[in-house]
Design a protein around this motif. Structure first.
Motif, PDB file in Angstrom:
ATOM      1  N   ASP A   1       0.914  -1.260   0.026  1.00 10.57           N
ATOM      2  CA  ASP A   1       0.088  -0.169  -0.042  1.00 10.57           C
ATOM      3  C   ASP A   1       0.859   1.296  -0.054  1.00 10.57           C
ATOM      4  O   ASP A   1       0.427   2.080  -0.615  1.00 10.57           O
ATOM      5  N   TRP A   2       2.110   1.336   0.713  1.00 11.15           N
ATOM      6  CA  TRP A   2       2.700   2.526   0.714  1.00 11.15           C
ATOM      7  C   TRP A   2       3.247   2.524  -0.408  1.00 11.15           C
ATOM      8  O   TRP A   2       3.661   3.921  -0.650  1.00 11.15           O
ATOM      9  N   GLN A   3       3.734   1.544  -1.228  1.00  9.47           N
ATOM     10  CA  GLN A   3       4.215   1.861  -2.581  1.00  9.47           C
ATOM     11  C   GLN A   3       3.326   2.433  -3.415  1.00  9.47           C
ATOM     12  O   GLN A   3       3.799   3.242  -4.298  1.00  9.47           O
ATOM     13  N   LYS A   4       2.229   2.126  -3.471  1.00  7.82           N
ATOM     14  CA  LYS A   4       1.050   2.393  -4.126  1.00  7.82           C
ATOM     15  C   LYS A   4       0.933   3.869  -4.145  1.00  7.82           C
ATOM     16  O   LYS A   4       0.499   4.795  -4.815  1.00  7.82           O
ATOM     17  N   GLU A   5       0.744   4.304  -2.803  1.00  7.12           N
ATOM     18  CA  GLU A   5       0.708   5.786  -2.492  1.00  7.12           C
ATOM     19  C   GLU A   5       1.831   6.467  -2.900  1.00  7.12           C
ATOM     20  O   GLU A   5       1.436   7.503  -3.316  1.00  7.12           O
ATOM     21  N   GLU A   6       2.871   6.053  -2.523  1.00  7.88           N
ATOM     22  CA  GLU A   6       4.141   6.854  -3.307  1.00  7.88           C
ATOM     23  C   GLU A   6       4.035   7.149  -4.611  1.00  7.88           C
ATOM     24  O   GLU A   6       4.241   8.174  -5.329  1.00  7.88           O
ATOM     25  N   LEU A   7       3.773   6.141  -5.595  1.00  9.39           N
ATOM     26  CA  LEU A   7       3.499   6.279  -6.888  1.00  9.39           C
ATOM     27  C   LEU A   7       2.381   7.086  -7.322  1.00  9.39           C
ATOM     28  O   LEU A   7       2.611   7.783  -8.126  1.00  9.39           O
TER      29      LEU A   7
END
Length: 75
Positions: free
Chosen positions: A38-44
């Motif tokens: 989830d944190w990677q999706k948010e960063e993207l």
């Protein structure tokens, strides 16, 4: 340490590097199995939004490679 894999530590450096390459290749064959957190999706999503607000703020891949190779990571 898992005793199943202790033989890996007995390999030569060259053999270890080849094993790593083979492992990466096998992972790359099934990218859909690699979880995206989830944190990677948010960063993207944040990076995409920033880009869409100012498309000229980024660098070309060639410029980025040049900075990386010259040691100017933050520039």
């Amino acid at each position: 340490m898992n005793t199943e894999f202790t033989q890996v530590f007995e390999l030569t450096l060259s053999e270890k590097l080849q094993l790593l390459e083979d492992l990466w290749d096998s992972i790359a064959q099934a990218p859909e199995q690699i979880p995206v957190l989830d944190w990677q999706k948010e960063e993207l999503a944040q990076r995409k939004a920033a880009y869409l607000q100012n498309p000229d703020s980024g660098s070309s891949w060639e410029a980025a490679k040049k900075r990386i190779r010259s040691g100017q990571y933050g520039a």
